[in-house]
Design a protein around this motif. Structure first.
Motif, PDB file in Angstrom:
ATOM      1  N   UNK A  31      59.261  56.422  34.669  1.00 47.24           N
ATOM      2  CA  UNK A  31      59.524  57.808  34.290  1.00 47.24           C
ATOM      3  C   UNK A  31      58.251  58.649  34.367  1.00 47.24           C
ATOM      4  N   UNK A  32      57.412  58.284  35.286  1.00 43.62           N
ATOM      5  CA  UNK A  32      56.219  59.069  35.580  1.00 43.62           C
ATOM      6  C   UNK A  32      56.639  60.253  36.443  1.00 43.62           C
ATOM      7  N   UNK A  33      56.276  61.484  35.994  1.00 46.96           N
ATOM      8  CA  UNK A  33      56.740  62.653  36.763  1.00 46.96           C
ATOM      9  C   UNK A  33      55.600  63.220  37.628  1.00 46.96           C
ATOM     10  N   UNK A  34      55.901  63.576  38.828  1.00 51.63           N
ATOM     11  CA  UNK A  34      54.915  64.213  39.710  1.00 51.63           C
ATOM     12  C   UNK A  34      55.556  65.497  40.238  1.00 51.63           C
ATOM     13  N   UNK A  35      54.720  66.530  40.262  1.00 53.64           N
ATOM     14  CA  UNK A  35      55.208  67.834  40.737  1.00 53.64           C
ATOM     15  C   UNK A  35      55.104  67.866  42.269  1.00 53.64           C
ATOM     16  N   UNK A  36      56.203  68.255  42.915  1.00 54.40           N
ATOM     17  CA  UNK A  36      56.138  68.332  44.391  1.00 54.40           C
ATOM     18  C   UNK A  36      56.070  69.799  44.789  1.00 54.40           C
ATOM     19  N   UNK A  37      55.069  70.042  45.603  1.00 56.60           N
ATOM     20  CA  UNK A  37      54.882  71.404  46.096  1.00 56.60           C
ATOM     21  C   UNK A  37      55.930  71.644  47.191  1.00 56.60           C
ATOM     22  N   UNK A  38      55.845  72.812  47.810  1.00 55.95           N
ATOM     23  CA  UNK A  38      56.772  73.041  48.925  1.00 55.95           C
ATOM     24  C   UNK A  38      56.729  71.842  49.850  1.00 55.95           C
ATOM     25  N   UNK A  39      57.753  71.524  50.367  1.00 53.87           N
ATOM     26  CA  UNK A  39      57.807  70.454  51.369  1.00 53.87           C
ATOM     27  C   UNK A  39      57.285  69.146  50.875  1.00 53.87           C
ATOM     28  N   UNK A  40      57.772  68.658  49.771  1.00 53.09           N
ATOM     29  CA  UNK A  40      57.534  67.294  49.270  1.00 53.09           C
ATOM     30  C   UNK A  40      56.089  66.842  49.236  1.00 53.09           C
ATOM     31  N   UNK A  41      55.200  67.761  49.050  1.00 49.18           N
ATOM     32  CA  UNK A  41      53.794  67.356  48.980  1.00 49.18           C
ATOM     33  C   UNK A  41      53.408  67.221  47.493  1.00 49.18           C
ATOM     34  N   UNK A  42      53.054  66.013  47.165  1.00 49.49           N
ATOM     35  CA  UNK A  42      52.751  65.790  45.731  1.00 49.49           C
ATOM     36  C   UNK A  42      51.515  66.569  45.331  1.00 49.49           C
ATOM     37  N   UNK A  43      51.642  67.243  44.200  1.00 49.56           N
ATOM     38  CA  UNK A  43      50.505  68.060  43.773  1.00 49.56           C
ATOM     39  C   UNK A  43      49.586  67.195  42.908  1.00 49.56           C
ATOM     40  N   UNK A  44      48.354  67.022  43.420  1.00 49.94           N
ATOM     41  CA  UNK A  44      47.444  66.103  42.717  1.00 49.94           C
ATOM     42  C   UNK A  44      46.974  66.686  41.391  1.00 49.94           C
ATOM     43  N   UNK A  45      46.591  67.928  41.404  1.00 47.01           N
ATOM     44  CA  UNK A  45      46.049  68.544  40.193  1.00 47.01           C
ATOM     45  C   UNK A  45      46.965  69.698  39.794  1.00 47.01           C
ATOM     46  N   UNK A  46      47.395  69.717  38.500  1.00 48.35           N
ATOM     47  CA  UNK A  46      48.208  70.862  38.053  1.00 48.35           C
ATOM     48  C   UNK A  46      47.541  71.485  36.831  1.00 48.35           C
ATOM     49  N   UNK A  47      47.837  72.774  36.614  1.00 45.05           N
ATOM     50  CA  UNK A  47      47.229  73.460  35.477  1.00 45.05           C
ATOM     51  C   UNK A  47      47.949  73.064  34.194  1.00 45.05           C
ATOM     52  N   UNK A  48      47.285  73.376  33.044  1.00 45.78           N
ATOM     53  CA  UNK A  48      47.916  73.061  31.740  1.00 45.78           C
ATOM     54  C   UNK A  48      49.257  73.753  31.639  1.00 45.78           C
TER      55      UNK A  48
END
Ligand SMILES: Nc1ncnc2c1ncn2[C@@H]1O[C@H](COP(=O)(O)OP(=O)(O)OP(=O)(O)O)[C@@H](O)[C@H]1O
Ligand SMILES: [Mg+2]
Length: 785
Positions: A668-685
């Motif tokens: 249940x680890x969540x990762x944010x995907x940017x446009x076009x399924x690109x995992x976003x490495x760094x996200x803001x608070x």
């Protein structure tokens, strides 16, 4: 579910609060402790009762109420689909009414709870998870993976599966331990069976031995019992004959003693009779002795009296001599007295005292006169000295005026007066010096001395006269005493009697001694008679005993033979008895060994049975565990795509399409995907907060969907409290976008800013007397975010 109205009475610090709810975003604003969360708690309590409450039912009543009986009451109006409902709950009861037709659907705490669960399609816990969200529930993406999985499983209600798996694991461990223990301590079943068989054979053999020994004991006892009657007869005879012999020997002893005593008594009697004869022969002499001594005693006392008479007569003669000499002394004293010719003593004393007192008063008078003359002389010479000193100025002794011409005359008078006084003093002094004791006094004193002497002599005469009269009284007494004394003592008779008494005295003394010996004669005679009677009765008893002896007919030789036979039989019996005891003990121990062997066999069999059962049980547990683990994985696998899809939808909604999807792995680890399924490495608070909120809302949706409910109500309690204002406004912005999905959103916070993101606001304040107050507040529409 849509809320319409909530009423709280005495529920915690809400003494009397009423709130209206509308669609759109409602902010509930107020400082810490003012009673905001209590509003949500009251909604939960109305629906599910004490399960939804913080703490116990008993603590819920408004603490500061004056009236301890104040009713705690909550009324909640809400809608589900097109139907309206009202729940009214107090501490001890509850009711649920369908407002559409105004009918009570359920009454009573349990009935209402069951009905609510049925209507909403979820338990209390599921309700709290789907409609209400608290600050910490939005942090779960930051948890460790196990905790995250557990938390989400708990929200979805899967935790029961995990609990069952854990329980199975613990039980399996315990069962494994038991199996190991059973295997280790178990002995060989075949060995145990063999041992039991051997023990049984030994026990049966010992029983046979015991039976044989009992038989020989029994026959030995029979032989002994057969002899018993004969033994009894002989032993009775023996006892009786022994008693007779004993008595006979005692009688013989007594007879011998009696005969000895009789001999002594006879000798005593003989001696006594001799003494009686001698006593009789002495009787005449004894009488003569008694008479002679009686007369002699009389004469002896007469002789004694004669001696006393001589003494008294001598005393009498002495008294007469004394009287004579005293009378002579009195005559001498009387002639001395008449020669003195003295006055009586009293008269002589008085005459002397009279003369002495006259002389004394004359002496006093002369002394006083002299003293006066001397004092006069002193005052005249003082006055004369003053006249000499002052001359004519001296005062007149009569008128006190100055003497003047009289001076000379007065001076001469004074001088003459002084000379006269001096001459008088001289005369008086000569008189005083010459005044010796007068001769009359000397003469009277001599007379007094004679009178005193005469009185002395008189006294002595009286004393002697007294002595004479006393001596005369004594004389009369002695004379009378002598006259009374007897006379007639014959000394030759006295001597003759003396000789006679001396001669007869031995006979008298012998008779006294014989009297002592003769005493007790009749006592000796009666004892002798008694002993003769005793001897006779002893002889009779001896005769009857001898007769009895021959009647008993006891034969000691035959008795001896019988006893020998009996001893031999007893010995045989004792040996047989001992043999039997040994056989019994042997059989008992063989029986115990058999029991032990059988018990160990049973134990091994039971243990083996338990081991088989435990092994089977363990196998079942393993199957169940494997099944449950697979089931949990299946659940997760099914839940994951739905959760991912819903979270992605919320995310896209809230970011207005900026982020379209979320990726979720097994943990249940969540990762944010940017446009076009690109995992976003760094996200803001801020982005992380939105991501968390999307997941939380996705969970709510999963639960409500399963319950068959549409998404409608969302209550967020201090969800944004910890965020800084920039992150807060980004989440609030995101929330506004959710108006389309949730028709009713309630945001609880102590932060004023929240109002600006809301359609309406309710302010909660606290007053320590009135409790919590709720007040709707205008919202400045222009400030809406
Ligand atoms: N039976 C009661 N009678 C009176 N006061 C009570 C009772 N039970 C609890 N309280 C008080 O209610 C307060 C808590 O209320 P609540 O949790 O609703 O506050 P809140 O407004 O949510 O505060 P916060 O912003 O800190 O979360 C505490 O001060 C507590 O002492
Ligand atoms: Mg609170």
């Amino acid at each position: 579910m849509i809320l319409h109205r909530l009423r709280l009475e005495n529920f915690r610090q809400h003494v009397d609060s009423e709130l209206e709810f509308y669609p759109g975003i409602t902010a509930i604003i107020g400082p810490n402790g003012s009673g905001k969360t209590t509003i949500l708690e009251a909604i939960g309590w109305a629906l599910y009762g004490s399960t939804a409450m913080r703490g116990k039912n008993a603590d819920v009543r408004w603490l500061w109420s004056d009236d301890a009986k104040q009713q705690v009451r909550v009324v909640l109006d809400f809608a589900l689909g097109d139907r309206g409902y009202r729940i009214e709950r107090v501490l001890q009861s509850a009711s649920l009414i369908d407002l559409t037709n105004n009918k009570a659907i359920a009454t009573g705490i349990t009935a209402v709870e069951q009905e609510v669960e049925r209507l909403l399609g979820m338990t209390c816990n599921q309700f709290m998870t789907s409609f209400f969200a608290r600050q910490k529930e939005l942090e779960f993406m930051n948890y460790q993976k196990e905790k995250r999985r557990d938390e989400i499983a708990k929200m979805l209600g899967y935790d029961k599966v995990s609990t069952a798996i854990d329980k199975l694991k613990d039980d399996g461990k315990a069962l494994k331990g038991e199996i190991k223990g059973l295997e280790q301590g178990m002995g060989s079943l075949d060995d145990a069976k063999e041992q039991a068989k051997e023990a049984k054979a030994a026990f049966e053999a010992s029983k046979e031995e015991q039976k044989a020994a009992a038989g020989s004991e029994m026959s030995a006892k029979n032989a002994l019992d057969k002899k018993a009657p004969e033994v009894e007869v002989v032993s009775k005879k023996r006892t009786e004959s022994e008693q007779v012999e004993k008595e006979l020997s005692e009688l013989t002893n007594r007879r011998q003693n009696l005969m000895g005593a009789q001999q002594t008594l006879r000798k005593q009697l003989q001696d006594m009779q001799g003494a009686v004869d001698e006593f009789e022969s002495l009787k005449a002499d004894v009488e003569e002795y008694r008479q002679a001594t009686e007369r002699l005693n009389h004469l002896n006392s007469l002789a004694e009296i004669m001696k006393q008479q001589a003494v008294v007569e001598a005393q009498l003669a002495q008294i007469e001599t004394q009287i004579e000499s005293l009378e002579k002394e009195i005559a001498q004293l009387q002639s001395e007295l008449s020669a003195l010719k003295a006055d009586p003593l009293e008269a002589a004393t008085q005459a002397l005292e009279k003369e002495q007192s006259a002389w004394q008063s004359e002496r006093g008078r002369l002394a006083a006169e002299l003293k006066q003359a001397q004092s006069d002389l002193e005052s005249v010479s003082d006055r004369l000295a003053a006249i000499h000193e002052m001359g004519a100025e001296a005062p007149c002794p009569v008128c006190a005026r100055p003497l003047g011409d009289q001076y000379k005359t007065v001076k001469e008078q004074r001088e003459a007066e002084l000379a006269g006084l001096k001459a008088k003093i001289k005369t008086l002094e000569i008189k005083v010096a010459d005044q010796g004791e007068p001769p009359e006094i000397v003469r009277l004193r001599a007379r007094l001395t004679d009178s005193q002497k005469a009185a002395e002599i008189q006294k002595e005469i009286v004393q002697r006269q007294t002595s004479i009269s006393k001596l005369k009284t004594d004389k009369a007494q002695y004379t009378e005493q002598i006259a009374r004394m007897p006379s007639g003592l014959d000394e030759s008779e006295r001597k003759a009697l003396h000789e006679k008494a001396d001669r007869l005295k031995p006979m008298y003394e012998r008779s006294i001694a014989l009297t002592g010996q003769i005493q007790g004669l009749s006592e000796v005679e009666s004892r002798l008679r008694q002993s003769e009677a005793d001897l006779k009765s002893i002889a009779e008893r001896q005769e009857s005993l001898e007769k009895r002896k021959s009647e008993i007919g006891y034969d000691p030789v035959a008795d001896e033979i019988l006893q020998k036979e009996v001893r031999a039989l007893e010995q045989a019996y004792n040996q047989a008895h001992t043999r039997l005891q040994v056989a019994i003990q042997k059989a008992q121990s063989a029986e115990a060994s058999l029991k032990n062997a059988e018990q160990s066999l049973n134990e091994i069999e039971a243990r083996k049975a338990r081991l088989d059962a435990a092994q089977k049980e363990f196998a079942v547990m393993q199957h169940t565990n494997n099944g449950l683990v697979a089931f949990r994985e299946q659940l997760n696998a099914e839940m994951l795509p739905a959760l991912r899809q819903y979270a992605s939808e919320f995310l896209s909604e809230m970011t207005e399409g900026r982020y379209a999807s979320i990726q979720l792995d097994e943990d249940l680890n969540a990762t944010l995907l940017d446009d076009g399924d690109l995992a976003k490495a760094v996200i803001s608070g801020g982005e992380e907060d939105v991501l968390n909120l999307s997941l939380r809302l996705a969970l709510s949706r999963l639960i409500t969907e399963r319950a068959g409910q549409p998404m409608s109500l969302l209550a967020l309690d201090e969800t944004f409290g910890q965020l800084d204002s920039e992150r807060r406004s980004s989440v609030l912005n995101a929330l506004s976008a959710l108006r389309e999905v949730f028709s009713q959103i309630i945001i609880i916070s102590h932060i004023e800013e929240i109002i600006h993101a809301s359609d309406r606001a309710i302010r909660v304040s606290y007053d320590h007397r009135k409790g919590s107050q709720v007040q709707p507040e205008e919202v400045d529409a222009e400030l809406l975010v």
